[in-house]
Write a protein that holds these residues in place. Structure first.
Motif, PDB file in Angstrom:
ATOM      1  N   UNK A 134      -8.492   9.398  12.897  1.00 44.32           N
ATOM      2  CA  UNK A 134      -8.686   7.947  12.824  1.00 44.32           C
ATOM      3  C   UNK A 134     -10.073   7.579  12.317  1.00 44.32           C
ATOM      4  N   UNK A 135     -11.039   8.422  12.604  1.00 44.56           N
ATOM      5  CA  UNK A 135     -12.388   8.163  12.093  1.00 44.56           C
ATOM      6  C   UNK A 135     -12.362   8.129  10.559  1.00 44.56           C
TER       7      UNK A 135
ATOM      8  N   UNK B 207       0.865  -1.186   0.000  1.00 40.24           N
ATOM      9  CA  UNK B 207       0.000   0.000   0.000  1.00 40.24           C
ATOM     10  C   UNK B 207       0.902   1.237   0.000  1.00 40.24           C
TER      11      UNK B 207
ATOM     12  N   UNK C  25     -10.457   3.040   4.298  1.00 42.28           N
ATOM     13  CA  UNK C  25     -10.055   1.681   3.887  1.00 42.28           C
ATOM     14  C   UNK C  25     -11.186   0.880   3.238  1.00 42.28           C
ATOM     15  N   UNK C  26     -12.419   1.192   3.627  1.00 42.65           N
ATOM     16  CA  UNK C  26     -13.558   0.449   3.077  1.00 42.65           C
ATOM     17  C   UNK C  26     -13.759   0.806   1.602  1.00 42.65           C
TER      18      UNK C  26
ATOM     19  N   UNK D  74     -20.509   4.749   2.680  1.00 39.01           N
ATOM     20  CA  UNK D  74     -19.517   4.826   3.768  1.00 39.01           C
ATOM     21  C   UNK D  74     -18.933   6.225   3.886  1.00 39.01           C
TER      22      UNK D  74
ATOM     23  N   UNK E  90      -8.321  -1.535  -3.646  1.00 40.25           N
ATOM     24  CA  UNK E  90      -8.312  -3.006  -3.611  1.00 40.25           C
ATOM     25  C   UNK E  90      -9.664  -3.574  -3.158  1.00 40.25           C
ATOM     26  N   UNK E  91     -10.358  -2.827  -2.288  1.00 39.83           N
ATOM     27  CA  UNK E  91     -11.662  -3.288  -1.818  1.00 39.83           C
ATOM     28  C   UNK E  91     -12.713  -3.143  -2.926  1.00 39.83           C
TER      29      UNK E  91
ATOM     30  N   UNK F 103      -9.353   7.709   8.747  1.00 39.78           N
ATOM     31  CA  UNK F 103      -8.335   6.749   8.300  1.00 39.78           C
ATOM     32  C   UNK F 103      -8.740   5.302   8.543  1.00 39.78           C
ATOM     33  N   UNK F 104      -9.602   5.063   9.545  1.00 33.90           N
ATOM     34  CA  UNK F 104     -10.047   3.685   9.814  1.00 33.90           C
ATOM     35  C   UNK F 104     -11.438   3.424   9.247  1.00 33.90           C
ATOM     36  N   UNK F 105     -12.359   4.351   9.443  1.00 31.04           N
ATOM     37  CA  UNK F 105     -13.756   4.003   9.230  1.00 31.04           C
ATOM     38  C   UNK F 105     -14.373   4.544   7.957  1.00 31.04           C
TER      39      UNK F 105
END
Lengths: 218, 218
Positions: free
Chosen positions: B103-104, B53, B111-112, B139, B116-117, B106-108
Motif C-alpha cells: 500500500x505504501x 483506469x 498515484x501521485x 515522490x 493523468x496527474x 500503491x497509495x503513496x
C-alpha cells in the motif's frame, strides 16, 4: 492499542471508525502534522513509520509492541484479529468489490490531495491558492463521481456501501466526504454517496471517530 | 480470465505478475492510454471501470462475467480464489507488514505520478518538463527510500520482500522500480530494494509480466 493519529487526517479517521465498529479500546496519541515543523518527521515517529505519515497502530503481540502502518493494512489486520463484526463480506467477489471501493478512495483520490502534495504544489511549483483548491476539487469530485456510479448501479449497495452493515468501504468513504465538504466540492449529483454518508453518521462508531470529536481537535 | 491492461501501466504489471505466480491462464486485452484520445475513456471500458483506469479483470463466476477493479483488490481476490502459491503470509501481523509495503507503493508513490496527474501538471498548471520530472523523482525516491528503510531493518526480509517466496509486496515493488528507472530516479542508496528486484527478475513470472514482454509493447 495505541493509534498515532491527527484529528484531520482522513487516513487516521478510517482506522478510528474501524476500531469503534469493532468496539476495541485504544489510546489516541496525537501527531500534529503542522506544529513543531511537523511532528510526523520526528526521529521517534519515523522509527514507527519511516514514511512519516499517519496513522500508525501499535499493538502488543506475544508481549512485543508491533507497529503497523497504512490505514487499509491496519483495518484488514483488525478484521483478521477481531472478526466480529466483519468489515468485509464473506464471498471473494464481494470482498473484491468492497476493497475496490476502498482502494479507489485510498489510492486514487486521497494521496493526490494529501497535505504534503498540496504543500509541494505551493512551495515548489508556486501554484496559486485558487489553482491548488481547483486541483483538490478536480481529483476529489472526479473520484467520488466514479464511486457514485459504481454504488448507484450495483444491487449489492444497501443502507451502506455494501448491504446493511458498514464495511471497509464505508470506513474510507465517510472521511473522504468530510474532506470534500471542507474543500467545498460539488457533491450535488451524488445522491447515493450522500445517503450512505447520512446513514453512517447516525452511528456512534462514525460520530466518535469524526475530527471534531478527537482529543487533538482545534 | 481477461485482463484489461496497458503494457506500461505499473498497476496492470502488478496483476500480471500475480496471475503468472499463480500459474493462471489469462487473455490480455490491451487498453491504450494514449491512442484514440485514451481508450480507457471509451463508453465500453467505462462500463467495466467507471474510474477509467487500468487494470480491470473479468472473471466468470457461476456463469456470469464479473468485472473487478483496483490492482490490489484483484490480487487479493486471486489469492483467495487460487490460494497456491500464497501471496500473503499466514500470520495477521505479517500480512499487515506485507500489505503495508504494497500500500505504501500503491497509495503513496504511484498515484501521485500517474499519467493523468502528470498531464494535469502540464496542461492545467503549465508546469515545465523539468519540473514535472523533478516532481516524479521526488515522490518516487522519497517513497522508495522509506521502503528501503522498512525492508533493511526487518528480520522478515529475505530473498524477497518477505521471506524467500514472492508476495503481494514484490508484485508492487518491481513495477515501481521499472518506472523509477525509466524516469532516472536515483536508487543508489537502496541496496535492499535493488537486490530484491534482481532476485524477482530471475523468475519467469516477473519476466513475462514486464512491459517489454506484452503484446501491446511498443
Amino acid at each position: 492499542m495505541k493509534l498515532y493519529s491527527y484529528f484531520r487526517s482522513s487516513a487516521s479517521y478510517r482506522v478510528r471508525i474501524a476500531l469503534n465498529l469493532k468496539g476495541l479500546p485504544y489510546e489516541v496519541v496525537p501527531v500534529h502534522l503542522l506544529r513543531n515543523g511537523g511532528e510526523q518527521f520526528s526521529p521517534e515517529y519515523r522509527k514507527l513509520n519511516p514514511d512519516a505519515l499517519v496513522p500508525a497502530l501499535v499493538d502488543e503481540v506475544d508481549g512485543v509492541q508491533r507497529a503497523l502502518t497504512q490505514s487499509l493494512a491496519i483495518i484488514e489486520y483488525l478484521d483478521e484479529t477481531h472478526p466480529a463484526p466483519p468489515l468485509l463480506p464473506g464471498d471473494p467477489i464481494d470482498r473484491a468489490h468492497v476493497r475496490g471501493i476502498a482502494l479507489s478512495i485510498a489510492c486514487d483520490i486521497h494521496p493526490i490531495n494529501n497535505l504534503r502534495v498540496l504543500r509541494y504544489l505551493v512551495r515548489n511549483l508556486k501554484v496559486s491558492e485558487d489553482d491548488k483548491n481547483a486541483w483538490y476539487r478536480h481529483w476529489c469530485e472526479q473520484g467520488l463521481a466514479s464511486i457514485e456510479t459504481m454504488l448507484a448501479r450495483d444491487e449489492r449497495t444497501g443502507r451502506f456501501c455494501f448491504g446493511d452493515t458498514p464495511t471497509l468501504a464505508d470506513c474510507c468513504l465517510i472521511p473522504q466526504i468530510a474532506n470534500a465538504r471542507r474543500l467545498e466540492c460539488d457533491l450535488s449529483a451524488m445522491p447515493t454517496i450522500l445517503r450512505i454518508n447520512d446513514a453512517c453518521l447516525t452511528l456512534d462508531a462514525f460520530a466518535k471517530a469524526a475530527p471534531a470529536s478527537q482529543p487533538d481537535a482545534e
